[in-house]
Design a protein around this motif. Structure first.
Motif, PDB file in Angstrom:
ATOM      1  N   TYR A 138       3.901  -1.455   7.179  1.00 10.80           N
ATOM      2  CA  TYR A 138       2.922  -1.839   8.179  1.00 10.80           C
ATOM      3  C   TYR A 138       1.700  -0.953   8.032  1.00 10.80           C
ATOM      4  O   TYR A 138       1.801   0.274   8.119  1.00 10.80           O
ATOM      5  CB  TYR A 138       3.486  -1.688   9.594  1.00 10.80           C
ATOM      6  N   ALA A 139       0.565  -1.539   7.772  1.00  9.76           N
ATOM      7  CA  ALA A 139      -0.667  -0.768   7.653  1.00  9.76           C
ATOM      8  C   ALA A 139      -1.848  -1.672   7.960  1.00  9.76           C
ATOM      9  O   ALA A 139      -1.852  -2.845   7.592  1.00  9.76           O
ATOM     10  CB  ALA A 139      -0.809  -0.196   6.247  1.00  9.76           C
ATOM     11  N   HIS A 140      -2.809  -1.125   8.652  1.00  7.25           N
ATOM     12  CA  HIS A 140      -4.105  -1.788   8.755  1.00  7.25           C
ATOM     13  C   HIS A 140      -5.166  -0.757   9.095  1.00  7.25           C
ATOM     14  O   HIS A 140      -4.888   0.269   9.710  1.00  7.25           O
ATOM     15  CB  HIS A 140      -4.092  -2.957   9.747  1.00  7.25           C
ATOM     16  N   VAL A 141      -6.367  -1.036   8.629  1.00  3.96           N
ATOM     17  CA  VAL A 141      -7.507  -0.178   8.876  1.00  3.96           C
ATOM     18  C   VAL A 141      -8.590  -1.055   9.488  1.00  3.96           C
ATOM     19  O   VAL A 141      -8.965  -2.077   8.915  1.00  3.96           O
ATOM     20  CB  VAL A 141      -8.033   0.465   7.573  1.00  3.96           C
ATOM     21  N   SER A 142      -9.055  -0.656  10.662  1.00  2.32           N
ATOM     22  CA  SER A 142     -10.123  -1.386  11.347  1.00  2.32           C
ATOM     23  C   SER A 142     -11.396  -0.556  11.293  1.00  2.32           C
ATOM     24  O   SER A 142     -11.350   0.653  11.525  1.00  2.32           O
ATOM     25  CB  SER A 142      -9.766  -1.601  12.819  1.00  2.32           C
TER      26      SER A 142
ATOM     27  N   THR B  41     -10.368   3.021  12.737  1.00  2.00           N
ATOM     28  CA  THR B  41      -9.032   3.471  13.116  1.00  2.00           C
ATOM     29  C   THR B  41      -8.041   2.933  12.092  1.00  2.00           C
ATOM     30  O   THR B  41      -8.103   1.764  11.721  1.00  2.00           O
ATOM     31  CB  THR B  41      -8.649   2.945  14.519  1.00  2.00           C
ATOM     32  N   ALA B  42      -7.140   3.803  11.662  1.00  2.00           N
ATOM     33  CA  ALA B  42      -6.074   3.403  10.742  1.00  2.00           C
ATOM     34  C   ALA B  42      -4.747   3.519  11.467  1.00  2.00           C
ATOM     35  O   ALA B  42      -4.482   4.523  12.129  1.00  2.00           O
ATOM     36  CB  ALA B  42      -6.070   4.292   9.507  1.00  2.00           C
ATOM     37  N   ALA B  43      -3.932   2.482  11.350  1.00  2.00           N
ATOM     38  CA  ALA B  43      -2.568   2.502  11.882  1.00  2.00           C
ATOM     39  C   ALA B  43      -1.626   2.265  10.718  1.00  2.00           C
ATOM     40  O   ALA B  43      -1.738   1.262  10.022  1.00  2.00           O
ATOM     41  CB  ALA B  43      -2.385   1.427  12.946  1.00  2.00           C
ATOM     42  N   MET B  44      -0.716   3.211  10.500  1.00  2.00           N
ATOM     43  CA  MET B  44       0.212   3.124   9.371  1.00  2.00           C
ATOM     44  C   MET B  44       1.533   3.767   9.773  1.00  2.00           C
ATOM     45  O   MET B  44       1.978   4.734   9.145  1.00  2.00           O
ATOM     46  CB  MET B  44      -0.381   3.826   8.151  1.00  2.00           C
ATOM     47  N   PRO B  45       2.195   3.220  10.792  1.00  2.00           N
ATOM     48  CA  PRO B  45       3.406   3.878  11.294  1.00  2.00           C
ATOM     49  C   PRO B  45       4.643   3.711  10.415  1.00  2.00           C
ATOM     50  O   PRO B  45       5.621   4.416  10.600  1.00  2.00           O
ATOM     51  CB  PRO B  45       3.616   3.219  12.654  1.00  2.00           C
ATOM     52  N   ALA B  46       4.593   2.792   9.462  1.00  2.00           N
ATOM     53  CA  ALA B  46       5.744   2.556   8.585  1.00  2.00           C
ATOM     54  C   ALA B  46       5.232   2.073   7.237  1.00  2.00           C
ATOM     55  O   ALA B  46       4.151   1.490   7.161  1.00  2.00           O
ATOM     56  CB  ALA B  46       6.673   1.514   9.202  1.00  2.00           C
TER      57      ALA B  46
ATOM     58  N   LEU C  20      -2.434   0.473  22.709  1.00  2.00           N
ATOM     59  CA  LEU C  20      -1.930  -0.896  22.608  1.00  2.00           C
ATOM     60  C   LEU C  20      -0.498  -0.973  22.085  1.00  2.00           C
ATOM     61  O   LEU C  20       0.293  -1.781  22.537  1.00  2.00           O
ATOM     62  CB  LEU C  20      -2.826  -1.737  21.695  1.00  2.00           C
ATOM     63  N   ARG C  21      -0.197  -0.154  21.096  1.00  2.00           N
ATOM     64  CA  ARG C  21       1.111  -0.268  20.443  1.00  2.00           C
ATOM     65  C   ARG C  21       1.938   1.004  20.507  1.00  2.00           C
ATOM     66  O   ARG C  21       3.016   1.069  19.955  1.00  2.00           O
ATOM     67  CB  ARG C  21       0.923  -0.677  18.984  1.00  2.00           C
ATOM     68  N   ASP C  22       1.409   2.056  21.116  1.00  2.00           N
ATOM     69  CA  ASP C  22       2.116   3.324  21.241  1.00  2.00           C
ATOM     70  C   ASP C  22       2.581   3.854  19.878  1.00  2.00           C
ATOM     71  O   ASP C  22       3.715   4.296  19.716  1.00  2.00           O
ATOM     72  CB  ASP C  22       3.295   3.207  22.219  1.00  2.00           C
ATOM     73  N   VAL C  23       1.694   3.762  18.878  1.00  2.00           N
ATOM     74  CA  VAL C  23       1.962   4.304  17.547  1.00  2.00           C
ATOM     75  C   VAL C  23       0.849   5.285  17.197  1.00  2.00           C
ATOM     76  O   VAL C  23      -0.274   5.181  17.711  1.00  2.00           O
ATOM     77  CB  VAL C  23       2.043   3.197  16.458  1.00  2.00           C
ATOM     78  N   PRO C  24       1.125   6.236  16.312  1.00  2.00           N
ATOM     79  CA  PRO C  24       0.066   7.158  15.898  1.00  2.00           C
ATOM     80  C   PRO C  24      -1.012   6.420  15.102  1.00  2.00           C
ATOM     81  O   PRO C  24      -0.712   5.527  14.306  1.00  2.00           O
ATOM     82  CB  PRO C  24       0.772   8.174  15.014  1.00  2.00           C
TER      83      PRO C  24
ATOM     84  N   TRP D 282       0.817  -1.209   0.000  1.00  2.00           N
ATOM     85  CA  TRP D 282       0.000   0.000   0.000  1.00  2.00           C
ATOM     86  C   TRP D 282       0.852   1.261   0.000  1.00  2.00           C
ATOM     87  O   TRP D 282       0.372   2.312  -0.397  1.00  2.00           O
ATOM     88  CB  TRP D 282      -0.920   0.041   1.203  1.00  2.00           C
ATOM     89  N   GLN D 283       2.093   1.176   0.488  1.00  2.00           N
ATOM     90  CA  GLN D 283       2.922   2.367   0.668  1.00  2.00           C
ATOM     91  C   GLN D 283       2.098   3.457   1.356  1.00  2.00           C
ATOM     92  O   GLN D 283       2.040   4.608   0.930  1.00  2.00           O
ATOM     93  CB  GLN D 283       3.488   2.859  -0.666  1.00  2.00           C
ATOM     94  N   ALA D 284       1.445   3.060   2.440  1.00  2.00           N
ATOM     95  CA  ALA D 284       0.483   3.904   3.125  1.00  2.00           C
ATOM     96  C   ALA D 284       1.123   4.754   4.211  1.00  2.00           C
ATOM     97  O   ALA D 284       2.159   4.406   4.756  1.00  2.00           O
ATOM     98  CB  ALA D 284      -0.597   3.022   3.754  1.00  2.00           C
ATOM     99  N   SER D 285       0.458   5.850   4.499  1.00  2.00           N
ATOM    100  CA  SER D 285       0.819   6.673   5.645  1.00  2.00           C
ATOM    101  C   SER D 285      -0.459   7.300   6.175  1.00  2.00           C
ATOM    102  O   SER D 285      -1.461   7.399   5.454  1.00  2.00           O
ATOM    103  CB  SER D 285       1.818   7.766   5.252  1.00  2.00           C
ATOM    104  N   LEU D 286      -0.431   7.708   7.417  1.00  2.00           N
ATOM    105  CA  LEU D 286      -1.616   8.358   7.972  1.00  2.00           C
ATOM    106  C   LEU D 286      -1.965   9.623   7.196  1.00  2.00           C
ATOM    107  O   LEU D 286      -3.135   9.940   7.007  1.00  2.00           O
ATOM    108  CB  LEU D 286      -1.410   8.696   9.450  1.00  2.00           C
TER     109      LEU D 286
END
Length: 151
Positions: free
Chosen positions: A79-83, A71-76, A50-54, A23-27
């Protein structure tokens, strides 16, 4: 007579396991995409407890009077996931179609999992169909839930 399906679940969408950077994703890019597609979106950046990430918390109206919260987490980049939380399969399908067709770079790079399946001990994601409209995506989401005995 049609049966109305009001079963609600949580769904997680992520890139393929063998290509987590697909995805080459970022917030920032996700926020921008949500703002373009859903101008009235509620968007708030927080830190995951839970993971101390933005993370980006959001609520969008995917169709008239159909809201999706997630919630979207994309710290790198790898690594990406959208719940999305407490949604019906039709609302989840509308969101999944937007994610697949408007955000990710390739429609074949989205996999998903539901909380019902995970509660039954199965953590094997399913691929989201690379083509098709929300009705076709909804059918796949329903099959996924049925496999867990939820439908």
């Amino acid at each position: 007579m049609t049966t109305e399906h009001n079963l609600r679940s949580n769904f997680v969408f992520a890139p393929p396991e063998d290509n987590p950077a697909a995805w080459q994703a970022s917030l920032e890019t996700f926020r921008d995409a949500l703002e373009r597609a859903f101008p009235d979106a509620f968007l708030e950046t927080n830190t995951s407890s839970l993971r101390d990430v933005p993370v980006l918390d959001f609520e969008i109206e995917v169709a008239p009077d159909v809201f999706v919260t997630g919630t979207a987490a994309m710290p790198a980049p790898d690594y990406a996931h959208v719940s999305i939380i407490d949604v019906t399969t039709d609302a989840a399908a509308l969101f999944a179609q937007w994610l697949r067709d408007s955000y990710v770079p390739s429609p074949a790079t989205v996999r998903f999992l539901s909380s019902f399946v995970m509660e039954n001990g199965d953590e094997t994601p399913w691929p989201l169909p690379a083509t098709g409209d929300a009705t076709e995506i909804e059918a796949v989401l329903r099959n996924h839930l049925a496999a867990a005995g939820a439908e």
